[in-house]
Write an enzyme that holds these catalytic residues in place. Structure first.
Site, PDB file in Angstrom:
ATOM      1  N   VAL A 125       0.832  -1.209   0.000  1.00 23.88           N
ATOM      2  CA  VAL A 125       0.000   0.000   0.000  1.00 23.88           C
ATOM      3  C   VAL A 125       0.863   1.253   0.000  1.00 23.88           C
ATOM      4  O   VAL A 125       0.587   2.217  -0.713  1.00 23.88           O
ATOM      5  CB  VAL A 125      -0.943   0.025   1.226  1.00 23.88           C
ATOM      6  CG1 VAL A 125      -1.701   1.352   1.275  1.00 23.88           C
ATOM      7  CG2 VAL A 125      -1.927  -1.108   1.158  1.00 23.88           C
ATOM      8  N   LYS A 126       1.943   1.228   0.765  1.00 29.07           N
ATOM      9  CA  LYS A 126       2.728   2.471   0.901  1.00 29.07           C
ATOM     10  C   LYS A 126       3.332   2.932  -0.439  1.00 29.07           C
ATOM     11  O   LYS A 126       3.562   4.121  -0.628  1.00 29.07           O
ATOM     12  CB  LYS A 126       3.802   2.342   1.976  1.00 29.07           C
ATOM     13  CG  LYS A 126       4.934   1.405   1.644  1.00 29.07           C
ATOM     14  CD  LYS A 126       5.994   1.504   2.727  1.00 29.07           C
ATOM     15  CE  LYS A 126       7.243   0.744   2.354  1.00 29.07           C
ATOM     16  NZ  LYS A 126       7.236  -0.670   2.716  1.00 29.07           N
ATOM     17  N   GLY A 127       3.546   2.042  -1.382  1.00 30.73           N
ATOM     18  CA  GLY A 127       3.940   2.425  -2.729  1.00 30.73           C
ATOM     19  C   GLY A 127       5.272   3.140  -2.842  1.00 30.73           C
ATOM     20  O   GLY A 127       6.188   2.923  -2.042  1.00 30.73           O
TER      21      GLY A 127
END
Ligand code: B12
Length: 240
Positions: A125-127
């Site tokens: 998610v943090k990408g």
């Protein structure tokens, strides 16, 4: 203008900087050897601007000098992006409307490679670079298998298999990728196998057919590019 030269101090002066290591002790002769190499590579004149010991018997150099070679930008061949860059919302909508189920993405570092930061940047998610990773996309189901995954373990039923290879010593990234694509070709008939995608900082993006994969992503890839590609390859192109 399509014919250009490198730029250092003044436009078109042809100045370039090159770094390399020679297996020699750090002394004047070593600097002479570095200049000889630079001259043979077409840097003339050149100067050693940095020479530092790299342990016993090795010296690291930075050489700065002029090359006379010209570059013709009209003859450059690269793998252009041939799919539209979509927003997360558009990607989710397309998957939901066309597939009517979640798109399953399996990711891993294969072989002995334990460099997970790149594949995590794409999947988690943090990408990266201000973009959220594929886990953020509501209509994608992401299975991140982590590091040092063996090819036979990649059998999870997936629409796309995303493999990362960062270590390139002895062309490990090429051997591992070929092994992976051959295993999928052997195990599944064309049309049934998942989309095979590899990525890493030192791949040549033009080598897809040589490596038996559908797409190669290089350094600086962002999750949105990957998500847009997956939707284009698995939904838009298929529909067309
Ligand atoms: C962090 C790091 C490590 C960490 C890894 C931690 C981890 N969990 O990942 C640790 C300390 C464990 C490590 C170990 C080793 N490392 Co190391 N490591 C690095 C380092 C400093 C940064 C790599 C990184 O995280 N980059 C940031 C990410 C975000 O970038 P990226 O990987 O390029 O990913 C982007 C793209 O390439 C692309 N991408 C990548 N994968 C994928 C996959 C897909 C599907 C897609 C679509 C896109 C994609 O998208 C990403 C986002 O933009 C590099 C040097 C450097 N500055 O690059 C050396 C480097 C990669 N390591 C190197 C080496 C040699 C090793 C060791 C062999 C050292 C040793 N002798 O033990 C071991 C090997 C361990 C192993 N079994 O793999 C060498 C590799 C040299 C080579 N020619 O192969 C490098 C280049 C350092 C060097 N200059 O020598 N390392």
């Amino acid at each position: 203008m399509s014919i250009i030269r490198p730029y250092g101090d003044m436009t078109g002066d042809g100045m370039v900087q090159l770094s390399f290591t020679l297996p020699v002790e750090t002394d004047k002769r070593a600097e002479g050897a570095a200049l000889q190499l630079a001259a043979k590579m077409g840097m003339d004149p050149a100067m050693v601007v940095h020479a530092k010991p790299m342990g016993d018997g090795f010296t690291f150099f930075v050489v700065y000098g002029t090359v006379n070679h010209l570059v013709d930008t009209s003859k450059v061949v690269v793998a252009e992006r041939d799919f539209p860059l979509l927003a997360a919302k558009e990607i989710n909508t397309l998957v939901k409307q066309k597939m009517r189920r979640k798109l399953v993405v399996v990711g891993a570092c294969i072989g002995t490679d334990a460099h997970t930061v790149g594949i995590d940047a794409i999947l988690n998610v943090k990408g990266i670079a201000g973009e959220k990773g594929l886990e953020y996309y509501r209509e994608l189901r992401v299975v991140n298998m982590g590091a040092q995954v063996g090819v036979p373990e990649l059998t999870e039923k997936a629409d796309a298999v995303l493999v990362s290879q960062v270590v390139t010593q002895r062309d490990a990234h090429l051997h591992n990728t070929r092994e992976m694509s051959a295993a999928f070709r052997e195990a599944m008939p064309a049309g049934k196998r998942p989309l095979l995608v590899v990525g890493g900082p030192r791949f040549d993006e033009m080598m897809t057919s040589e490596l038996g994969v559908d797409r190669i992503f290089g350094r600086g890839t962002t999750p949105r590019e990957v998500a847009s590609y997956l939707v284009d390859a698995l939904i838009s192109k298929k529909a067309a």
